[in-house]
Design a protein around this motif. Structure first.
Motif, PDB file in Angstrom:
ATOM      1  N   ASP A 129      23.553  82.381 -52.066  1.00 40.63           N
ATOM      2  CA  ASP A 129      23.870  82.091 -53.464  1.00 40.63           C
ATOM      3  C   ASP A 129      23.990  80.579 -53.648  1.00 40.63           C
ATOM      4  OD1 ASP A 129      25.418  81.643 -55.930  1.00 40.63           O
ATOM      5  OD2 ASP A 129      25.655  83.825 -55.929  1.00 40.63           O
ATOM      6  N   SER A 130      23.208  80.032 -54.543  1.00 41.06           N
ATOM      7  CA  SER A 130      23.195  78.572 -54.739  1.00 41.06           C
ATOM      8  C   SER A 130      24.545  78.034 -55.197  1.00 41.06           C
ATOM      9  CB  SER A 130      22.108  78.186 -55.740  1.00 41.06           C
ATOM     10  OG  SER A 130      22.375  78.753 -57.010  1.00 41.06           O
ATOM     11  N   GLN A 131      25.341  78.825 -55.885  1.00 42.21           N
ATOM     12  CA  GLN A 131      26.651  78.371 -56.341  1.00 42.21           C
ATOM     13  C   GLN A 131      27.587  78.077 -55.172  1.00 42.21           C
ATOM     14  OE1 GLN A 131      27.487  77.670 -59.575  1.00 42.21           O
ATOM     15  NE2 GLN A 131      25.309  78.016 -59.889  1.00 42.21           N
ATOM     16  N   ASP A 132      27.416  78.776 -54.063  1.00 39.46           N
ATOM     17  CA  ASP A 132      28.259  78.554 -52.889  1.00 39.46           C
ATOM     18  C   ASP A 132      27.991  77.200 -52.243  1.00 39.46           C
ATOM     19  OD1 ASP A 132      29.469  81.060 -53.137  1.00 39.46           O
ATOM     20  OD2 ASP A 132      27.912  82.024 -51.941  1.00 39.46           O
ATOM     21  N   SER A 133      26.816  76.659 -52.429  1.00 35.00           N
ATOM     22  CA  SER A 133      26.482  75.378 -51.794  1.00 35.00           C
ATOM     23  C   SER A 133      27.399  74.252 -52.274  1.00 35.00           C
ATOM     24  CB  SER A 133      25.013  75.024 -52.033  1.00 35.00           C
ATOM     25  OG  SER A 133      24.767  74.823 -53.405  1.00 35.00           O
ATOM     26  N   TYR A 134      27.872  74.309 -53.502  1.00 38.31           N
ATOM     27  CA  TYR A 134      28.776  73.275 -54.013  1.00 38.31           C
ATOM     28  C   TYR A 134      30.096  73.268 -53.247  1.00 38.31           C
ATOM     29  CZ  TYR A 134      25.449  73.145 -57.830  1.00 38.31           C
ATOM     30  OH  TYR A 134      24.303  73.052 -58.555  1.00 38.31           O
ATOM     31  N   ASN A 135      30.627  74.444 -52.941  1.00 38.74           N
ATOM     32  CA  ASN A 135      31.880  74.529 -52.179  1.00 38.74           C
ATOM     33  C   ASN A 135      31.693  74.005 -50.759  1.00 38.74           C
ATOM     34  OD1 ASN A 135      33.230  75.663 -54.346  1.00 38.74           O
ATOM     35  ND2 ASN A 135      32.758  77.734 -53.709  1.00 38.74           N
ATOM     36  N   PHE A 136      30.568  74.317 -50.153  1.00 36.65           N
ATOM     37  CA  PHE A 136      30.308  73.848 -48.791  1.00 36.65           C
ATOM     38  C   PHE A 136      30.137  72.325 -48.774  1.00 36.65           C
ATOM     39  CE2 PHE A 136      29.872  78.249 -47.907  1.00 36.65           C
ATOM     40  CZ  PHE A 136      30.020  78.391 -46.559  1.00 36.65           C
ATOM     41  N   MET A 137      29.449  71.790 -49.770  1.00 39.40           N
ATOM     42  CA  MET A 137      29.267  70.334 -49.832  1.00 39.40           C
ATOM     43  C   MET A 137      30.596  69.618 -50.040  1.00 39.40           C
ATOM     44  SD  MET A 137      26.217  69.779 -49.191  1.00 39.40           S
ATOM     45  CE  MET A 137      24.765  70.756 -49.040  1.00 39.40           C
TER      46      MET A 137
ATOM     47  N   TYR B 153      33.486  70.677 -49.082  1.00 38.43           N
ATOM     48  CA  TYR B 153      34.188  70.775 -47.801  1.00 38.43           C
ATOM     49  C   TYR B 153      33.687  69.711 -46.841  1.00 38.43           C
ATOM     50  CZ  TYR B 153      35.990  72.631 -43.449  1.00 38.43           C
ATOM     51  OH  TYR B 153      36.630  72.748 -42.264  1.00 38.43           O
ATOM     52  N   MET B 154      32.384  69.511 -46.808  1.00 33.53           N
ATOM     53  CA  MET B 154      31.789  68.576 -45.854  1.00 33.53           C
ATOM     54  C   MET B 154      32.152  67.112 -46.158  1.00 33.53           C
ATOM     55  SD  MET B 154      28.119  70.466 -45.313  1.00 33.53           S
ATOM     56  CE  MET B 154      27.274  68.944 -45.352  1.00 33.53           C
ATOM     57  N   VAL B 155      32.383  66.764 -47.403  1.00 31.96           N
ATOM     58  CA  VAL B 155      32.694  65.371 -47.738  1.00 31.96           C
ATOM     59  C   VAL B 155      34.195  65.094 -47.694  1.00 31.96           C
ATOM     60  CG1 VAL B 155      30.612  64.961 -49.051  1.00 31.96           C
ATOM     61  CG2 VAL B 155      32.646  65.778 -50.230  1.00 31.96           C
ATOM     62  N   GLY B 156      34.977  66.051 -47.211  1.00 27.88           N
ATOM     63  CA  GLY B 156      36.378  65.753 -46.982  1.00 27.88           C
ATOM     64  C   GLY B 156      37.374  66.657 -47.663  1.00 27.88           C
ATOM     65  N   ALA B 157      36.926  67.518 -48.539  1.00 29.77           N
ATOM     66  CA  ALA B 157      37.860  68.391 -49.231  1.00 29.77           C
ATOM     67  C   ALA B 157      38.478  69.428 -48.299  1.00 29.77           C
ATOM     68  CB  ALA B 157      37.170  69.095 -50.394  1.00 29.77           C
ATOM     69  N   GLY B 158      37.869  69.665 -47.130  1.00 34.04           N
ATOM     70  CA  GLY B 158      38.395  70.641 -46.195  1.00 34.04           C
ATOM     71  C   GLY B 158      39.492  70.109 -45.302  1.00 34.04           C
ATOM     72  N   ALA B 159      39.781  68.835 -45.421  1.00 36.70           N
ATOM     73  CA  ALA B 159      40.787  68.226 -44.545  1.00 36.70           C
ATOM     74  C   ALA B 159      42.179  68.737 -44.845  1.00 36.70           C
ATOM     75  CB  ALA B 159      40.743  66.714 -44.687  1.00 36.70           C
TER      76      ALA B 159
END
Length: 80
Positions: free
Chosen positions: A64-72, A74-80
């Motif tokens: 699902d393309s909408q999920d890619s925004y959450n993963f991106m 996370y990758m730029v620091g929101a998952g910290a």
């Protein structure tokens, strides 16, 4: 499918929650070139707690393309 490459999982609990809340399937590409659906295989998802993300490169595929925004995010620091 959308490919997302993650080299470091900063917060495994937050990552697992993100996978579980994804709208579509989230596949992990395994070393033998097969795919594992993380939303259907809780054991593999829990193993992400045990790996050393600095030593392994993880390829995820999203349906699902909408999920890619959450993963991106996370990758730029929101998952910290």
């Amino acid at each position: 499918m959308y490919k997302v490459n993650i080299r470091r999982i900063k917060n495994a609990d937050k990552f697992i929650q993100m996978v579980e809340n994804s709208r579509g399937a989230v596949f992990l590409k395994l070393p033998d070139e097969t795919f594992c659906d993380l939303k259907q295989n809780n054991e593999v998802l829990q193993m992400l707690h045990m790996i050393n993300p600095g030593e392994v490169r993880l390829d995820f595929f999203l349906t699902d393309s909408q999920d890619s925004y959450n993963f991106m995010a996370y990758m730029v620091g929101a998952g910290a």
